[in-house]
Design a protein around this motif. Sequence first.
Motif, PDB file in Angstrom:
ATOM      1  N   CYS A 264       0.768  -1.159   0.019  1.00 50.37           N
ATOM      2  CA  CYS A 264      -0.031   0.221  -0.039  1.00 50.37           C
ATOM      3  C   CYS A 264       0.905   1.190  -0.030  1.00 50.37           C
ATOM      4  O   CYS A 264       0.863   2.065  -0.845  1.00 50.37           O
ATOM      5  CB  CYS A 264      -0.688  -0.145   1.313  1.00 50.37           C
TER       6      CYS A 264
ATOM      7  N   ARG B 182       3.372  -1.551  -7.532  1.00 49.47           N
ATOM      8  CA  ARG B 182       2.538  -0.592  -7.111  1.00 49.47           C
ATOM      9  C   ARG B 182       3.082  -0.180  -5.467  1.00 49.47           C
ATOM     10  O   ARG B 182       4.005  -0.835  -5.071  1.00 49.47           O
ATOM     11  CB  ARG B 182       1.249  -0.924  -6.707  1.00 49.47           C
TER      12      ARG B 182
ATOM     13  N   LYS C 158      -0.132   9.503   0.411  1.00 47.90           N
ATOM     14  CA  LYS C 158      -1.452   8.492   0.802  1.00 47.90           C
ATOM     15  C   LYS C 158      -2.612   9.155   1.182  1.00 47.90           C
ATOM     16  O   LYS C 158      -2.397  10.275   2.161  1.00 47.90           O
ATOM     17  CB  LYS C 158      -0.792   7.689   2.167  1.00 47.90           C
TER      18      LYS C 158
ATOM     19  N   HIS D 260      -8.502  -3.558  -1.697  1.00 46.56           N
ATOM     20  CA  HIS D 260      -9.394  -2.425  -1.302  1.00 46.56           C
ATOM     21  C   HIS D 260     -10.732  -2.827  -1.108  1.00 46.56           C
ATOM     22  O   HIS D 260     -11.448  -2.237  -0.487  1.00 46.56           O
ATOM     23  CB  HIS D 260      -8.916  -1.066  -1.719  1.00 46.56           C
TER      24      HIS D 260
ATOM     25  N   GLU E  74      -2.199  -5.692  -3.157  1.00 45.08           N
ATOM     26  CA  GLU E  74      -1.430  -5.051  -2.259  1.00 45.08           C
ATOM     27  C   GLU E  74      -0.459  -6.444  -1.507  1.00 45.08           C
ATOM     28  O   GLU E  74      -1.291  -7.302  -0.893  1.00 45.08           O
ATOM     29  CB  GLU E  74      -2.202  -4.410  -0.992  1.00 45.08           C
TER      30      GLU E  74
ATOM     31  N   ASP F 169      -3.017  -0.632   5.628  1.00 44.12           N
ATOM     32  CA  ASP F 169      -3.604  -1.525   4.887  1.00 44.12           C
ATOM     33  C   ASP F 169      -2.995  -3.058   5.037  1.00 44.12           C
ATOM     34  O   ASP F 169      -3.082  -3.699   4.156  1.00 44.12           O
ATOM     35  CB  ASP F 169      -3.713  -1.285   3.479  1.00 44.12           C
TER      36      ASP F 169
ATOM     37  N   GLN G 150      -5.359  -6.343   4.660  1.00 47.06           N
ATOM     38  CA  GLN G 150      -5.622  -6.794   3.278  1.00 47.06           C
ATOM     39  C   GLN G 150      -4.351  -7.025   2.462  1.00 47.06           C
ATOM     40  O   GLN G 150      -4.265  -7.410   1.406  1.00 47.06           O
ATOM     41  CB  GLN G 150      -6.541  -5.854   2.602  1.00 47.06           C
TER      42      GLN G 150
HETATM   43 MN    MN Z   1      -3.978   0.598   0.385  1.00 56.59          MN
END
Ligand code: MN
Length: 337
Positions: free
Chosen positions: A103, A127, A132, A272, A298, A309, A312
């Motif tokens: 993330c 990524r 953020k 997400h 992620e 995050d 996740q």
């Molecule tokens: Mn994220």
Amino acid sequence: MIVKLKPGSDQKQIQRLMRWIKEQGLEIEYSEGSTYTILGLIGDTATIDANLIQAMEIVESVVRIQDPFKKVNRMFHPADTVIELPGGAKIGGGHFAVMAGPCSVESEEQIIAVAKSVKAAGATILRGGAFKPRTSPYAFQGMGADGIELLLKAKEATGLPIVSEIMDISQLPYFEDIDILQVGARNMQNFTLLKEVGRLNKPVLLKRGLSATYQELLMSAEYIMANGNSRVILCERGIRTFETGTRNTLDITAIPYLKEKTHLPVVVDPSHAAGMHRMVKPLSLASVAAGCDGLLIEVHNDPEHALCDGPQSLKPGSFDELAGQLFKLRALMETVA
Ligand code: MN
Ligand code: PEP
């Protein structure tokens, strides 16, 4: 309005027609397919007599389009848009891309380690967030410019192109060497930002807003294209519904709907959408089965201690396993499609 030309039409007549259309104050989206050439007319076509155009020798048909989005409309551009990235990765038109990474960028060790592991698993784009958008002003806001520097180091170490989120146009100077600009869900209708990224010669990953309709998403993509940038990737990342069991609800329907309406590539962010790492595998597989052009996942090397995050995020081992399954399913899809 769409003007479909007869196959093998005389170039001089096509030029004459195009000149006439422009004289009426309209813009033309020209699309040459393997059989048909299509002229998409953009502007106020209300005063144009469709019968007049229809009567021309080179014209096969004339159709009035009701949708307010034009340049992103598949009727204007029937062939899939294929977006090419430095290093050879492609997305759209049958090219499937997996974008993976944390993330947020947290340290050099973290981003390099994750970059190497996702590359080994088959990801073609890295990524990582440097700027953020956080719900709380007290939460980690990203490493900012230093995070971008670390992403560029990871790019140098692995050769992977980078996707990272730009939150405000003032951040643009930092993004010069970033390959894909991400416009996040919260900025999907930041029209000033959309216009600015529309003026750049760089792919844009446009995420669907938390409560945005398909049409609103497509109109935001239209803002980018109307300003000259045709390299837009749409991303379904889950929407807000009455359900509170998961962070968001992944709208699988968005995939076939958007693929029908637009020629732009459609990717899915299951991380997400669900907010839970255990859901990422089934949602990724479902998205591939529904025909998405890529995934944004992620991955963190130490999710328990992630600054953003973690719940996740997949660990590199789980991502590796999932990537293998995704590529197998893609291959299987080609045999049943
Ligand atoms: Mn994220
Ligand atoms: C992200 O990709 O880290 C992110 C903030 O996504 P979204 O804009 O979809 O919430």
